[in-house]
Write a protein that holds these residues in place. Structure first.
Motif, short mmCIF file in Angstrom:
data_model
loop_
_atom_site.label_atom_id
_atom_site.label_comp_id
_atom_site.label_asym_id
_atom_site.label_seq_id
_atom_site.Cartn_x
_atom_site.Cartn_y
_atom_site.Cartn_z
N GLU A 1 -5.39 -7.99 -7.83
CA GLU A 1 -5.04 -7.08 -6.96
C GLU A 1 -6.23 -6.78 -5.93
O GLU A 1 -6.18 -7.02 -4.54
CB GLU A 1 -4.55 -5.81 -7.30
CG GLU A 1 -3.38 -6.01 -8.21
CD GLU A 1 -1.81 -6.12 -7.42
OE1 GLU A 1 -1.97 -6.68 -6.23
OE2 GLU A 1 -1.03 -5.66 -8.26
N ALA A 2 -7.42 -6.71 -6.48
CA ALA A 2 -8.65 -6.51 -5.49
C ALA A 2 -9.09 -7.64 -4.77
O ALA A 2 -9.46 -7.65 -3.69
CB ALA A 2 -9.82 -6.25 -6.43
N LEU B 1 -6.64 -5.17 -1.97
CA LEU B 1 -6.14 -3.92 -2.13
C LEU B 1 -7.39 -2.97 -2.81
O LEU B 1 -8.18 -3.62 -3.70
CB LEU B 1 -4.85 -3.86 -2.91
CG LEU B 1 -3.73 -4.72 -2.46
CD1 LEU B 1 -2.78 -4.71 -3.25
CD2 LEU B 1 -3.28 -3.87 -1.08
N THR B 2 -7.05 -1.89 -2.82
CA THR B 2 -8.02 -0.79 -3.64
C THR B 2 -7.26 0.40 -4.54
O THR B 2 -6.00 0.33 -4.29
CB THR B 2 -8.95 -0.18 -2.53
OG1 THR B 2 -8.18 0.92 -1.95
CG2 THR B 2 -9.61 -1.00 -1.69
N LEU B 3 -8.02 1.11 -5.00
CA LEU B 3 -7.42 2.13 -6.01
C LEU B 3 -6.58 3.13 -4.86
O LEU B 3 -5.59 3.83 -5.38
CB LEU B 3 -8.49 2.84 -6.69
CG LEU B 3 -8.08 3.64 -7.89
CD1 LEU B 3 -7.00 2.80 -8.69
CD2 LEU B 3 -9.31 4.50 -8.50
N ASN B 4 -6.87 3.23 -3.67
CA ASN B 4 -6.42 3.99 -2.75
C ASN B 4 -4.91 3.58 -2.32
O ASN B 4 -4.32 4.19 -1.80
CB ASN B 4 -7.07 4.51 -1.61
CG ASN B 4 -8.31 5.41 -1.81
OD1 ASN B 4 -8.32 6.21 -2.83
ND2 ASN B 4 -9.30 5.14 -1.37
N ASP B 5 -4.63 2.37 -2.55
CA ASP B 5 -3.32 1.72 -2.31
C ASP B 5 -2.35 2.06 -3.46
O ASP B 5 -1.10 1.49 -3.24
CB ASP B 5 -3.32 0.15 -2.03
CG ASP B 5 -4.44 -0.31 -0.94
OD1 ASP B 5 -3.82 0.27 0.26
OD2 ASP B 5 -5.27 -0.88 -1.05
N LYS C 1 -8.25 2.02 -12.20
CA LYS C 1 -8.72 0.75 -11.82
C LYS C 1 -7.40 -0.16 -11.64
O LYS C 1 -6.59 -0.39 -12.47
CB LYS C 1 -9.72 0.02 -12.64
CG LYS C 1 -10.28 -1.29 -12.42
CD LYS C 1 -11.40 -1.83 -13.19
CE LYS C 1 -12.25 -2.91 -12.57
NZ LYS C 1 -11.56 -3.91 -12.06
N SER D 1 0.83 -1.16 0.01
CA SER D 1 0.00 0.18 -0.22
C SER D 1 0.82 1.23 -0.16
O SER D 1 1.82 1.29 0.51
CB SER D 1 -0.76 0.07 1.23
OG SER D 1 -1.55 0.98 1.24
#
Length: 249
Positions: free
Chosen positions: A65-66, A70-74, A60, A46
């Motif tokens: 990864e999702a 994990l998210t786009l903020n990582d 995206k 992250s």
């Protein structure tokens, strides 16, 4: 004594010698290191102050990864000194919906990895994508050409499943710049072009790969080479992008 018995090895002698040999074998087994999976050494991390910090840009991360939470903020996208600054985190694509290319065109940009492999233990790719459609959804489609700082490149896509264009492994080409060493800078000018029925990837002024449109458009691949263009970065990578533009659109 049979002929076979004459050539059979003698049984291991009992006593101290036997115990010494057995003990040596056990010690060797205890201190032989087990192989460590590469993934365990290079999990996506992250990024601090993550997210998208440029108005009207979107992104995206890869589905895998999702799935790992994990998210786009990582990952992080920001504008710094007139350049797109990207730090990952999870592998990601970024785009502005206003950036579209149709017909015959060339999308071009300069990518700089200021400190080669600063966030990873082996080279990771970054580059351009074209033909983006349904971006931000689980059905997004796009085609990208990405380079590594070790003189190699890949051409890949999502359609919506991932697909390979130039083989399963990164391809070496003398036109692609190589970093002098870890922590050193390396820069590549990357271009993706569509001309008639041919799609080409150019790096530092040299076409490193050309492919029939039929290899990138069709069932399970792109719906068209027309669409949104943007940038793609592999996981745990930091770099900047300048001069992102479309020519001949």
């Amino acid at each position: 004594m049979s002929p076979i018995d004459r050539f059979a090895p003698a049984p291991l002698a009992a006593g101290p010698l036997r115990l010494l040999l057995i003990g040596s074998a056990l010690l060797a087994a205890m201190f032989t290191p087990l192989p460590t999976p590469l993934a365990a050494q290079d999990e996506s991390q992250s990024v601090a102050d993550g997210g998208i910090h440029i108005a009207n840009w979107m992104g995206k991360i890869d589905a895998r990864e999702a799935e790992n939470g994990l998210t786009l903020n990582d990952a992080r996208l920001a504008m710094e000194g007139g350049a797109l600054s990207v730090t990952t985190g999870p592998a990601v694509v970024y785009w502005s919906p206003a950036n579209t290319a149709t017909g015959d065109f060339t999308v071009r940009a300069v990518f700089t990895e200021a400190a080669y492999m600063s966030l990873n233990n082996h080279p990771h790719p970054y580059g351009l994508f074209i033909g983006g459609s349904d971006l931000g959804t689980d059905s997004q489609r796009l085609l990208y050409c990405a380079t590594y700082g070790n003189g190699r490149f890949i051409v890949r896509g999502f359609g919506p499943e991932a697909f390979q264009v130039n083989g399963a492994r990164p391809e070496e080409n003398a036109a692609i710049n190589q970093a002098p060493g870890q922590g050193e800078p390396v820069t590549q000018e990357i271009a993706l072009s569509v001309r008639g029925d041919t799609v080409s990837c150019e790096v530092n002024g040299v076409v490193v790969g050309s492919y029939p449109r039929s290899e990138v458009v069709g069932e399970g691949r792109l719906t068209s080479t027309d669409g949104i263009y943007g940038v793609r970065f592999g996981h745990n990578t930091a770099g900047t992008v300048t001069g992102l533009r479309v020519e001949g659109n």
